[in-house]
Design a protein around this motif. Structure first.
Motif, mmCIF file in Angstrom:
data_model
loop_
_atom_site.group_PDB
_atom_site.id
_atom_site.type_symbol
_atom_site.label_atom_id
_atom_site.label_comp_id
_atom_site.label_asym_id
_atom_site.label_seq_id
_atom_site.Cartn_x
_atom_site.Cartn_y
_atom_site.Cartn_z
ATOM 1 N N GLN A 144 -26.504 -21.105 -1.548
ATOM 2 C CA GLN A 144 -26.518 -22.564 -1.640
ATOM 3 C C GLN A 144 -26.888 -23.210 -0.308
ATOM 4 O O GLN A 144 -27.662 -24.171 -0.246
ATOM 5 C CB GLN A 144 -25.135 -23.065 -2.102
ATOM 6 N N ASN A 145 -26.336 -22.659 0.793
ATOM 7 C CA ASN A 145 -26.655 -23.213 2.110
ATOM 8 C C ASN A 145 -28.122 -22.987 2.469
ATOM 9 O O ASN A 145 -28.760 -23.847 3.098
ATOM 10 C CB ASN A 145 -25.764 -22.594 3.183
ATOM 11 N N LEU A 146 -28.657 -21.847 2.066
ATOM 12 C CA LEU A 146 -30.060 -21.565 2.334
ATOM 13 C C LEU A 146 -30.956 -22.540 1.577
ATOM 14 O O LEU A 146 -31.952 -23.051 2.118
ATOM 15 C CB LEU A 146 -30.385 -20.127 1.946
ATOM 16 N N TYR A 147 -30.603 -22.800 0.300
ATOM 17 C CA TYR A 147 -31.372 -23.758 -0.484
ATOM 18 C C TYR A 147 -31.337 -25.150 0.163
ATOM 19 O O TYR A 147 -32.366 -25.845 0.249
ATOM 20 C CB TYR A 147 -30.831 -23.848 -1.905
ATOM 21 N N ALA A 148 -30.141 -25.546 0.604
ATOM 22 C CA ALA A 148 -30.000 -26.868 1.225
ATOM 23 C C ALA A 148 -30.804 -26.952 2.523
ATOM 24 O O ALA A 148 -31.484 -27.961 2.799
ATOM 25 C CB ALA A 148 -28.525 -27.157 1.501
ATOM 26 N N LEU A 149 -30.753 -25.874 3.328
ATOM 27 C CA LEU A 149 -31.484 -25.859 4.590
ATOM 28 C C LEU A 149 -32.990 -25.897 4.353
ATOM 29 O O LEU A 149 -33.725 -26.611 5.055
ATOM 30 C CB LEU A 149 -31.107 -24.599 5.374
ATOM 31 N N ALA A 150 -33.445 -25.149 3.371
ATOM 32 C CA ALA A 150 -34.878 -25.130 3.064
ATOM 33 C C ALA A 150 -35.356 -26.514 2.625
ATOM 34 O O ALA A 150 -36.459 -26.951 2.987
ATOM 35 C CB ALA A 150 -35.159 -24.097 1.976
ATOM 36 N N ALA A 151 -34.517 -27.221 1.859
ATOM 37 C CA ALA A 151 -34.898 -28.569 1.403
ATOM 38 C C ALA A 151 -34.964 -29.542 2.571
ATOM 39 O O ALA A 151 -35.877 -30.384 2.653
ATOM 40 C CB ALA A 151 -33.892 -29.052 0.359
ATOM 41 N N GLU A 152 -34.010 -29.442 3.512
ATOM 42 C CA GLU A 152 -33.988 -30.346 4.671
ATOM 43 C C GLU A 152 -35.183 -30.109 5.589
ATOM 44 O O GLU A 152 -35.704 -31.032 6.218
ATOM 45 C CB GLU A 152 -32.691 -30.157 5.458
ATOM 46 N N LEU A 153 -35.596 -28.849 5.692
ATOM 47 C CA LEU A 153 -36.668 -28.502 6.634
ATOM 48 C C LEU A 153 -38.030 -28.387 5.960
ATOM 49 O O LEU A 153 -38.984 -27.897 6.572
ATOM 50 C CB LEU A 153 -36.324 -27.176 7.325
ATOM 51 N N GLU A 154 -38.127 -28.815 4.734
ATOM 52 C CA GLU A 154 -39.348 -28.621 3.952
ATOM 53 C C GLU A 154 -40.596 -29.111 4.696
ATOM 54 O O GLU A 154 -41.629 -28.430 4.726
ATOM 55 C CB GLU A 154 -39.219 -29.360 2.613
ATOM 56 N N ASP A 155 -40.506 -30.309 5.295
ATOM 57 C CA ASP A 155 -41.694 -30.880 5.943
ATOM 58 C C ASP A 155 -41.865 -30.423 7.382
ATOM 59 O O ASP A 155 -42.798 -30.837 8.071
ATOM 60 C CB ASP A 155 -41.631 -32.414 5.893
ATOM 61 N N THR A 185 -43.418 -24.168 9.082
ATOM 62 C CA THR A 185 -44.790 -23.674 9.018
ATOM 63 C C THR A 185 -44.926 -22.798 7.776
ATOM 64 O O THR A 185 -43.925 -22.389 7.169
ATOM 65 C CB THR A 185 -45.119 -22.848 10.266
ATOM 66 N N ASP A 186 -46.144 -22.498 7.411
ATOM 67 C CA ASP A 186 -46.363 -21.646 6.239
ATOM 68 C C ASP A 186 -45.691 -20.272 6.384
ATOM 69 O O ASP A 186 -45.054 -19.803 5.435
ATOM 70 C CB ASP A 186 -47.868 -21.489 5.976
ATOM 71 N N PRO A 187 -45.793 -19.600 7.521
ATOM 72 C CA PRO A 187 -45.078 -18.323 7.669
ATOM 73 C C PRO A 187 -43.562 -18.467 7.515
ATOM 74 O O PRO A 187 -42.901 -17.604 6.949
ATOM 75 C CB PRO A 187 -45.455 -17.875 9.084
ATOM 76 N N GLN A 188 -43.005 -19.587 8.041
ATOM 77 C CA GLN A 188 -41.567 -19.816 7.910
ATOM 78 C C GLN A 188 -41.180 -20.062 6.451
ATOM 79 O O GLN A 188 -40.118 -19.610 5.986
ATOM 80 C CB GLN A 188 -41.145 -21.008 8.777
ATOM 81 N N LYS A 189 -42.054 -20.780 5.723
ATOM 82 C CA LYS A 189 -41.788 -21.002 4.296
ATOM 83 C C LYS A 189 -41.807 -19.675 3.530
ATOM 84 O O LYS A 189 -40.994 -19.443 2.631
ATOM 85 C CB LYS A 189 -42.818 -21.966 3.708
ATOM 86 N N GLU A 190 -42.726 -18.797 3.882
ATOM 87 C CA GLU A 190 -42.774 -17.478 3.244
ATOM 88 C C GLU A 190 -41.512 -16.684 3.553
ATOM 89 O O GLU A 190 -40.985 -15.970 2.697
ATOM 90 C CB GLU A 190 -44.017 -16.715 3.725
ATOM 91 N N LEU A 191 -41.023 -16.812 4.806
ATOM 92 C CA LEU A 191 -39.790 -16.117 5.192
ATOM 93 C C LEU A 191 -38.611 -16.639 4.376
ATOM 94 O O LEU A 191 -37.794 -15.860 3.879
ATOM 95 C CB LEU A 191 -39.537 -16.314 6.682
ATOM 96 N N ARG A 229 -38.771 -15.250 0.915
ATOM 97 C CA ARG A 229 -38.325 -13.849 0.844
ATOM 98 C C ARG A 229 -36.797 -13.769 0.911
ATOM 99 O O ARG A 229 -36.165 -12.973 0.203
ATOM 100 C CB ARG A 229 -38.963 -13.031 1.962
ATOM 101 N N LEU A 230 -36.202 -14.597 1.773
ATOM 102 C CA LEU A 230 -34.735 -14.613 1.881
ATOM 103 C C LEU A 230 -34.094 -15.033 0.552
ATOM 104 O O LEU A 230 -33.108 -14.442 0.101
ATOM 105 C CB LEU A 230 -34.299 -15.576 2.993
ATOM 106 N N LYS A 231 -34.657 -16.086 -0.057
ATOM 107 C CA LYS A 231 -34.144 -16.536 -1.354
ATOM 108 C C LYS A 231 -34.252 -15.426 -2.394
ATOM 109 O O LYS A 231 -33.325 -15.178 -3.170
ATOM 110 C CB LYS A 231 -34.921 -17.762 -1.842
ATOM 111 N N SER A 232 -35.404 -14.757 -2.420
ATOM 112 C CA SER A 232 -35.633 -13.695 -3.402
ATOM 113 C C SER A 232 -34.630 -12.556 -3.234
ATOM 114 O O SER A 232 -34.063 -12.070 -4.205
ATOM 115 C CB SER A 232 -37.062 -13.175 -3.266
#
Length: 371
Positions: A160-171, A174-180, A183-186
């Motif tokens: 849940q914290n990872l999902y929240a962090l990803a949403a806050e940092l969405e914009d 970088t593309d490599p960080q989004k891929e990371l 992978r963490l979510k998966s």
């Protein structure tokens, strides 16, 4: 300190009661006696003896009746029947009904001591086995609690914290960080699925499951399972077809858990099928059983792996590229089917496919099913 033993002798002959008492009594062994079946049953309840000697030929309540009542109430109690030479066939019948052994009259003190020793040793083994089963069940329950609370809760919080962090940092990512992050979510999703599957294996309680048993339509079970797996089959370009015998009688069990069993097996059949393959679900009646087979034309299972495939977490070593699994689905399925009084078997040929067959009691063949 050596455990003090209690032996109960039920016989209508005073000479037998006296001789058994004289031969078997010791500082470490108490001998109780009863001259008829009614008194013997009372002493069984009051004293909980380690071993019971039971005469089959008694007036009033017969030895066979006493044996059946003891076995019904105390299934682990060790009973040795006493019989005359002319009634050995009755003793054999008694052993079929749960007696441990028989002692023919007349018997010598040494024969009595020897069979008593064997009976008490068997009593110890039975109790040790029961204790080990209880310990295994406690371990299962404790591990289920650990899996549920100590593993699942923190993993869910991280997710849940990872999902929240990803949403806050969405914009800002970088593309490599989004891929990371993806992978963490998966991997977290995979871990939670694994924990949930472990918990499912450990939470299958045959006693509680049986409380929900009733006549169940096999057609309905197969239909629901096929519908559940259909999307997986479409993605894999595998066709699922059914071949159901007309007028199949109902099975006796719990519908939702039987659907779960068939879904697990169907998912495996689709997973290990080649693209454009076919999976067939076939159901027929075999005397008082229903046989539901799932037949695929996939990769198959190596002959050397077949003895282990139905064991806990068993998996065949021959896996298609990119296919992963734990074998937990088959573990759950086997436990559910065994709780239904049925069985799962598998036949397979490497490179040609596998057939998993579930055999279940029909409702009309199961005591109490009509209620």
């Amino acid at each position: 300190m050596e455990q003090r033993r209690k032996i109960l002798v039920i016989d209508d002959e005073e000479v037998v009661l006296d001789s058994c008492t004289q031969v078997l009594s010791s500082p470490n062994c108490t001998v109780l006696t009863a001259g008829n079946g009614e008194k013997g049953l009372r002493l069984v309840d009051e004293a909980n003896p380690d071993l019971v000697f039971l005469d089959l030929k008694m007036p009033g309540l017969s030895g066979m009746d006493v044996l059946e009542r003891i076995r019904a109430k105390y299934p682990l109690m060790v009973v040795i029947v006493i019989t005359g030479y002319a009634t050995v066939s009755s003793a054999v019948e008694a052993m079929k009904k749960g007696a441990f052994d028989f002692l023919p009259k007349p018997f010598s003190p040494e024969e009595l001591r020897l069979i008593t020793k064997r009976g008490l040793e068997h009593c110890d083994l039975v109790r040790q086995t029961a204790a080990l089963r209880r310990e295994k069940e406690l371990l299962r329950e404790n591990f289920a609690a650990i899996v549920s609370h100590e593993l699942k809760s923190p993993l869910a919080a991280i997710q849940q914290n990872l999902y929240a962090l990803a949403a806050e940092l969405e914009d800002k990512l970088t593309d490599p960080q989004k891929e990371l992050f993806a992978r963490l979510k998966s991997r977290l999703d995979d871990l939670l699925k694994l924990v949930n599957m472990w918990h499912r294996v450990l939470s299958v309680d045959p006693a509680k499951l049986k409380e929900t048993f009733k006549p169940v339509s096999v057609h309905a079970v197969i239909s629901k399972a096929v519908e559940t797996v259909r999307a997986h089959a479409v993605r894999k370009n595998v066709q699922i077809q059914t071949e159901l015998a007309p007028e199949l009688p109902p099975a006796y069990g719990d519908e939702s858990s039987l659907v779960e069993v068939l879904v697990n097996i169907l998912n495996n059949a689709v997973k290990y099928s080649y693209p454009n393959g076919t999976v067939t679900v076939r159901a027929v009646r075999l005397d008082n059983l229903l046989a539901v087979s799932v037949i695929d034309q996939g990769v198959g299972i190596p002959k050397e792996d077949l003895p282990f495939i139905m064991q806990d977490f068993g998996r065949a070593r021959h896996q298609p590229e990119g296919v992963t699994g734990t074998g937990i689905g088959l573990t759950v399925s086997r436990r559910i089917v065994e709780a239904h009084g049925g069985s799962i078997t598998v036949e397979s040929e490497l490179g040609k496919g596998s057939t998993f067959t579930i055999r279940l009691p029909i409702a009309l063949a199961t005591p109490g099913a009509a209620s």
